[in-house]
Write an enzyme that holds these catalytic residues in place. Structure first.
Site, PDB file in Angstrom:
ATOM      1  N   LYS A   1      -6.750  -3.030  -0.478  1.00 25.95           N
ATOM      2  CA  LYS A   1      -7.369  -2.313   0.328  1.00 25.95           C
ATOM      3  C   LYS A   1      -8.423  -1.335  -0.282  1.00 25.95           C
ATOM      4  CE  LYS A   1      -3.122  -0.843   1.427  1.00 25.95           C
ATOM      5  NZ  LYS A   1      -2.259  -1.844   0.811  1.00 25.95           N
ATOM      6  N   THR A   2      -7.907  -0.784  -1.582  1.00 22.53           N
ATOM      7  CA  THR A   2      -8.854   0.258  -2.252  1.00 22.53           C
ATOM      8  C   THR A   2      -9.932  -0.587  -2.791  1.00 22.53           C
ATOM      9  OG1 THR A   2      -6.852   1.097  -3.054  1.00 22.53           O
ATOM     10  CG2 THR A   2      -8.800   1.781  -4.130  1.00 22.53           C
TER      11      THR A   2
ATOM     12  N   ASP B   1      -5.742   6.783   0.439  1.00 23.41           N
ATOM     13  CA  ASP B   1      -4.592   5.944   0.413  1.00 23.41           C
ATOM     14  C   ASP B   1      -3.426   6.884   0.999  1.00 23.41           C
ATOM     15  OD1 ASP B   1      -3.733   3.766  -0.173  1.00 23.41           O
ATOM     16  OD2 ASP B   1      -3.428   4.206  -2.326  1.00 23.41           O
TER      17      ASP B   1
ATOM     18  N   THR C   1       0.279   1.636   4.023  1.00 19.65           N
ATOM     19  CA  THR C   1       1.260   0.267   3.905  1.00 19.65           C
ATOM     20  C   THR C   1       2.011   0.247   5.370  1.00 19.65           C
ATOM     21  OG1 THR C   1       2.658   1.855   2.778  1.00 19.65           O
ATOM     22  CG2 THR C   1       1.573   0.210   1.530  1.00 19.65           C
TER      23      THR C   1
ATOM     24  N   ARG D   1      -2.545  -8.203  -7.036  1.00 17.51           N
ATOM     25  CA  ARG D   1      -2.198  -7.181  -8.254  1.00 17.51           C
ATOM     26  C   ARG D   1      -1.273  -7.579  -9.040  1.00 17.51           C
ATOM     27  NH1 ARG D   1      -0.752  -1.828  -5.868  1.00 17.51           N
ATOM     28  NH2 ARG D   1      -2.998  -1.132  -6.418  1.00 17.51           N
TER      29      ARG D   1
HETATM   30  P1  ADP Z   1      -4.356  -1.809  -2.517  1.00 19.15           P
HETATM   31  O1  ADP Z   1      -5.167  -0.860  -2.511  1.00 19.15           O
HETATM   32  O2  ADP Z   1      -4.243  -2.585  -1.454  1.00 19.15           O
HETATM   33  O3  ADP Z   1      -3.006  -1.433  -3.112  1.00 19.15           O
HETATM   34  P2  ADP Z   1      -5.956  -2.759  -4.841  1.00 19.15           P
HETATM   35  O4  ADP Z   1      -7.242  -2.890  -3.880  1.00 19.15           O
HETATM   36  O5  ADP Z   1      -5.672  -1.625  -5.530  1.00 19.15           O
HETATM   37  O6  ADP Z   1      -4.866  -2.988  -3.606  1.00 19.15           O
HETATM   38  O7  ADP Z   1      -6.071  -4.125  -5.556  1.00 19.15           O
HETATM   39  C1  ADP Z   1      -5.186  -4.552  -6.644  1.00 19.15           C
HETATM   40  C2  ADP Z   1      -5.703  -5.101  -7.430  1.00 19.15           C
HETATM   41  O8  ADP Z   1      -5.837  -6.666  -7.347  1.00 19.15           O
HETATM   42  C3  ADP Z   1      -7.004  -4.889  -7.942  1.00 19.15           C
HETATM   43  O9  ADP Z   1      -7.212  -4.218  -9.361  1.00 19.15           O
HETATM   44  C4  ADP Z   1      -7.969  -6.120  -8.121  1.00 19.15           C
HETATM   45  O10 ADP Z   1      -8.249  -6.417  -9.296  1.00 19.15           O
HETATM   46  C5  ADP Z   1      -6.837  -7.254  -7.175  1.00 19.15           C
HETATM   47  N1  ADP Z   1      -7.422  -7.548  -5.979  1.00 19.15           N
HETATM   48  C6  ADP Z   1      -7.180  -7.110  -4.950  1.00 19.15           C
HETATM   49  N2  ADP Z   1      -7.773  -7.886  -4.063  1.00 19.15           N
HETATM   50  C7  ADP Z   1      -8.500  -8.745  -4.366  1.00 19.15           C
HETATM   51  C8  ADP Z   1      -9.359  -9.680  -4.065  1.00 19.15           C
HETATM   52  N3  ADP Z   1      -9.472 -10.167  -2.934  1.00 19.15           N
HETATM   53  N4  ADP Z   1      -9.907 -10.768  -4.860  1.00 19.15           N
HETATM   54  C9  ADP Z   1      -9.536 -10.458  -6.254  1.00 19.15           C
HETATM   55  N5  ADP Z   1      -8.817  -9.292  -6.809  1.00 19.15           N
HETATM   56  C10 ADP Z   1      -8.153  -8.667  -5.893  1.00 19.15           C
END
Ligand code: ADP
Length: 355
Positions: A80-81, A125, A174, A233
């Site tokens: 998401k981030t 977030d 979430t 992640r």
């Molecule tokens: P969320 O915000 O949903 O908790 P993040 O965006 O922080 O998740 O993603 C966590 C890690 O996973 C990031 O550092 C990134 O490297 C990896 N990641 C997330 N989505 C992808 C994707 N679609 N392709 C490659 N790596 C990804």
């Protein structure tokens, strides 16, 4: 594009109000940021989201208007981030990253809103944890790009309307269900992020290994992907862990054997379940005859936070079919019993015992 994070403020307030993302604890942010995809091509999977976003972004650019407010939801670590950062890069604007628990006082959110420049993205977030006052400040900000501020006290109080630059709010959560409907209704697009397939996670593993300059074979990448609980992640964290094993115990190359042996040592089983997941399933089976049992009871027995159980453990256990959610609580499914190698008690026992 620069990512500005009000880390200092978040850190201070997190001491009082910790954000529960345990999978982040051992994670250093430099590693996570260094491997974060920066464009659509390196953002793996989530194809329907990418297609829709490309069109939305193109339209906003052609109209010369900022992007609609967007809400992304789904379990932690699904990107998401990361997608918010990709959007900012694509639009050529800056993104300011914060989190709802860091916006405790009205002046926190007002300060951020007033510091935004036209077209910029504000990423919040855990937006479901925003308090009522902050939410109410956001409504006119999202809708009319204004800030309604009250000055003075009681009878002499005046409301000032302060114009804000046109910005885009990207919310991540979430738990979309916990967002109030007035807030949810103010997002132009709401999208759920899906767990990743093994093929997609295999690509994530190859990409991360390349950045970390570790050699990984196709079999090694797939073995890690299979134990990553559908979550990039986790895949990244496992690549890092397994590469340590590969360097210290093997010849530095991650092949299928190295991956499997290292992950066994790390107690991550072939479906990616870790000790907490297995403890959760075992608890329900051993202490509550397989359930149903309430999440508060599970959390207390495991000495875990309810939010950790609900946000981190359960989504994957439900998706993998090991756990079932019923109105009376959580139940271990026949697949869950099978996975743990425990015989499921037969559903019907004779009222008269064994005659
Ligand atoms: P969320 O915000 O949903 O908790 P993040 O965006 O922080 O998740 O993603 C966590 C890690 O996973 C990031 O550092 C990134 O490297 C990896 N990641 C997330 N989505 C992808 C994707 N679609 N392709 C490659 N790596 C990804």
């Amino acid at each position: 594009m620069a990512i500005i994070s009000d880390d200092e403020g978040i850190r201070k307030r997190e001491k009082k109000n910790p954000i529960i993302k345990p999978e982040n604890i051992e994670y250093d942010n430099t590693f996570e940021n260094s491997i974060r995809p920066k464009d659509f091509d390196s953002y793996i999977g989530q194809s329907s989201l990418k297609e829709t976003l490309k069109i939305t972004l193109e339209a906003a650019k052609k109209r010369g208007k900022p992007l609609d407010h967007l809400l992304f939801y789904g379990p932690p670590g699904l990107g998401k981030t990361t997608i918010a950062g990709v959007i900012a890069a694509q639009m050529g604007v800056e993104i300011r990253i914060t989190s709802a628990p860091a916006l405790e006082r009205p002046r926190d959110i007002i300060g951020i809103l007033m510091s935004l420049k036209g077209g910029e993205i504000l990423f919040i977030d855990e937006i479901h944890r925003l308090n009522k006052v902050a939410e109410e400040i956001l409504y006119p900000a999202m809708e009319d790009f204004t800030l309604d501020m009250t000055t003075g006290k009681s009878q002499t109080a005046k409301t000032l309307r302060v114009p804000l630059p046109k910005f885009t709010l990207i919310g991540a959560t979430t738990k979309a269900g916990e967002l109030s409907s007035p807030l949810r209704d103010r997002f132009g697009m709401i999208h759920r992020l899906e767990f990743y397939t093994i093929e997609e996670l295999t690509k994530v593993v190859h990409r991360t290994a390349k950045i970390l300059e570790v050699e990984v074979t196709e079999g090694g990448a797939k073995a890690i992907a299979m134990r990553s609980r559908g979550t990039p992640r986790i895949a990244n964290r496992l690549v890092k862990r397994v590469s340590d094993f590969a360097i210290v115990k093997y010849d530095g190359v991650i092949d299928e054997n190295v991956a499997n042996e290292s992950l066994d040592i790390l107690k991550i089983d072939k479906y990616g379940l870790d000790t907490t997941d297995r403890a959760l399933l075992n608890l329900i089976i051993e202490k509550y005859d397989g359930g149903p049992v309430g999440v508060e009871t599970i959390a207390a027995a495991l000495s875990e936070d309810v939010r950790t159980i609900e946000d981190v453990c359960e989504p994957y256990l439900l998706q993998a079919g090991f756990l079932q959610r019923t109105p009376r609580g959580r139940k271990v499914s026949p697949e869950g019993y099978r996975h743990l190698g425990i015989k499921m008690p037969s559903l019907q026992t004779s009222l008269f015992g064994d005659e």
